[in-house]
Design an enzyme around this catalytic site. Sequence first.
Site, short mmCIF file in Angstrom:
data_model
loop_
_atom_site.label_atom_id
_atom_site.label_comp_id
_atom_site.label_asym_id
_atom_site.label_seq_id
_atom_site.Cartn_x
_atom_site.Cartn_y
_atom_site.Cartn_z
N HIS A 36 0.82 -1.22 0.00
CA HIS A 36 0.00 0.00 0.00
C HIS A 36 0.85 1.26 0.00
O HIS A 36 0.47 2.27 -0.58
CB HIS A 36 -0.97 -0.01 1.18
CG HIS A 36 -2.06 -1.02 1.01
ND1 HIS A 36 -1.96 -2.29 1.50
CD2 HIS A 36 -3.24 -0.95 0.34
CE1 HIS A 36 -3.04 -2.97 1.16
NE2 HIS A 36 -3.84 -2.18 0.46
N GLU A 39 -4.27 -3.68 9.71
CA GLU A 39 -5.10 -4.16 8.59
C GLU A 39 -6.51 -4.55 9.02
O GLU A 39 -7.46 -4.07 8.36
CB GLU A 39 -4.40 -5.33 7.89
CG GLU A 39 -5.15 -5.76 6.64
CD GLU A 39 -4.45 -6.87 5.88
OE1 GLU A 39 -3.43 -7.39 6.34
OE2 GLU A 39 -4.96 -7.21 4.81
N HIS A 47 -7.96 -0.49 9.19
CA HIS A 47 -7.99 -0.42 7.73
C HIS A 47 -9.27 -1.03 7.14
O HIS A 47 -9.97 -0.40 6.36
CB HIS A 47 -6.75 -1.10 7.16
CG HIS A 47 -6.85 -1.41 5.71
ND1 HIS A 47 -7.17 -2.66 5.24
CD2 HIS A 47 -6.71 -0.61 4.62
CE1 HIS A 47 -7.19 -2.62 3.91
NE2 HIS A 47 -6.92 -1.40 3.51
N HIS A 72 -12.45 0.94 5.18
CA HIS A 72 -12.98 0.66 3.84
C HIS A 72 -14.50 0.53 3.89
O HIS A 72 -15.22 1.05 3.04
CB HIS A 72 -12.38 -0.63 3.28
CG HIS A 72 -11.12 -0.39 2.50
ND1 HIS A 72 -11.13 -0.10 1.15
CD2 HIS A 72 -9.82 -0.39 2.87
CE1 HIS A 72 -9.88 0.05 0.73
NE2 HIS A 72 -9.06 -0.11 1.76
N HIS A 108 -5.39 5.67 2.28
CA HIS A 108 -4.09 5.02 2.38
C HIS A 108 -2.96 5.99 2.68
O HIS A 108 -1.94 5.59 3.25
CB HIS A 108 -3.83 4.11 1.18
CG HIS A 108 -4.46 2.76 1.42
ND1 HIS A 108 -3.90 1.86 2.29
CD2 HIS A 108 -5.63 2.24 1.01
CE1 HIS A 108 -4.70 0.80 2.37
NE2 HIS A 108 -5.76 1.00 1.60
CU LIG Z 1 -7.08 -0.48 1.67
#
Ligand SMILES: [Cu+2]
Length: 463
Positions: A36, A141, A156, A160, A196
């Site tokens: 990322h 994550e 993360h 999203h 990000h």
């Molecule tokens: Cu992502």
Amino acid sequence: MVALVVAPPKKCAGQVHSLRSPSYDYAAGELFFWAHHQLTVRFDAERLSNYLPLVDELYWDRPIKEGFAPHTNYKYGGEFPTRPDNKNFEDVDDVARIRDMKEMESRIRDAIAHGYVDKVDGSHIDIDNDHGIDVLGAAIESSTSSANPAYYGALHNQAHRVLGAQADPHGKFNTPPGVMEHFETATRDPSFFRLHKYMDNIFKEHKDKLPPYTADELKYDNVEVTDVAIDELSTFFEDFVFDLGNALDTTDNVDDVDVHALIPRLNHKPFHYNIHYHADHDEKVSIRVYLTPVRDENDIKMNIDENRWHAILVDNFWAEVKAGTHNIRRSSFDSSVTIPDRISFEELMRKTDEAVNDGLVLALNSGRSCGHPHNLLLPKGNKEGVEFWLNVHVTSGDDAAHSDLHSNDYDSNHGYCGIQGKEYPDKRPMGYPFDRRIPDIRVVKELPNFFGKVVRIYHKEDH
Ligand SMILES: [Cu+2]
């Protein structure tokens, strides 16, 4: 952007699945950071070539500046929801409240400030070391290797989902998931790069806490890189013909038809580079090649500690140097961070039929299935030529996690995915040596095994 194609349904002879997921068994957290991180710096480079500023990060308590209208439908009905400009964040029912997101961020930044992560049993994992990024990546994550999912959450993944649901946060309209909620579509939404950048800045906070590498750590006495000669670097736009054969429904009543879409995309002229060196003795070596933007959007030169975080990995490979003065020639096609275009469904079917008819095993180069599309290896140039630092760092072969890397490239796509079922090939931290602060440029500039020069990437309308 995509040509609309209307055609009768295609009849399909059978189903072939050749999907293969990347190896996330090793260094999952660090790979999460690294893949990322490279996406964000690669996107920023694209903006610089168009005289645009670097992407700003996402703020939970400020409006999401850019909206996004996907103009895309799910195959089985429902539209991907549209988000207007300047939407204020709202809690998303059954997913997360915005204050939960801030809390997760704060716990992670607390871990960075303390230099350790709290495990479930109350003990600590120190993170102020090379391995810390892996622990942090897994916690952010979060992946199954998170040290404490109950405490650090899944900043993360939840982000999203929260972003994907901002058009219908309370489920009033029962809209399907947003583009941000699928890997395949997330990068379409400009908020992906803001999100990000926000994650990347958290990782940077950790990396910046670590002591800079010393000249002794960066040095490799056996090799002096005397020059790197490189072909002219240029990019252009081309129309890529994309086979949509397997995107349509099938029926027994209609014969097969060819369905293609024309997609304009960035590509570059293939190039070679030659690393000229002098070595004291024969030895295996590790080589890392980076391109780093020299100037910001106002054409002001960035200092090394600013731009080193924006270094784009072009290649990472192993070779054998011979005593004396020689050179290593490398092609852009060999890059371990990119993968070639996928073969079309049509071609896959043809090869499969051939193999079945001849009673042979179908040999596909399916190992090269993880990385940036090869056409995106070089960031877009411009007419005057965008300046980049070309950096080549040659270090000892002891950095290789496997003894055969100089002769076996393992399908050459380990850059962002590692090697299936094996340890990540480079023992050094991903992004080495630019992952840590460089307060004094002389430390790297004076290393004999480090070479840097400014190159330009041109963009040509006609190629
Ligand atoms: Cu992502």
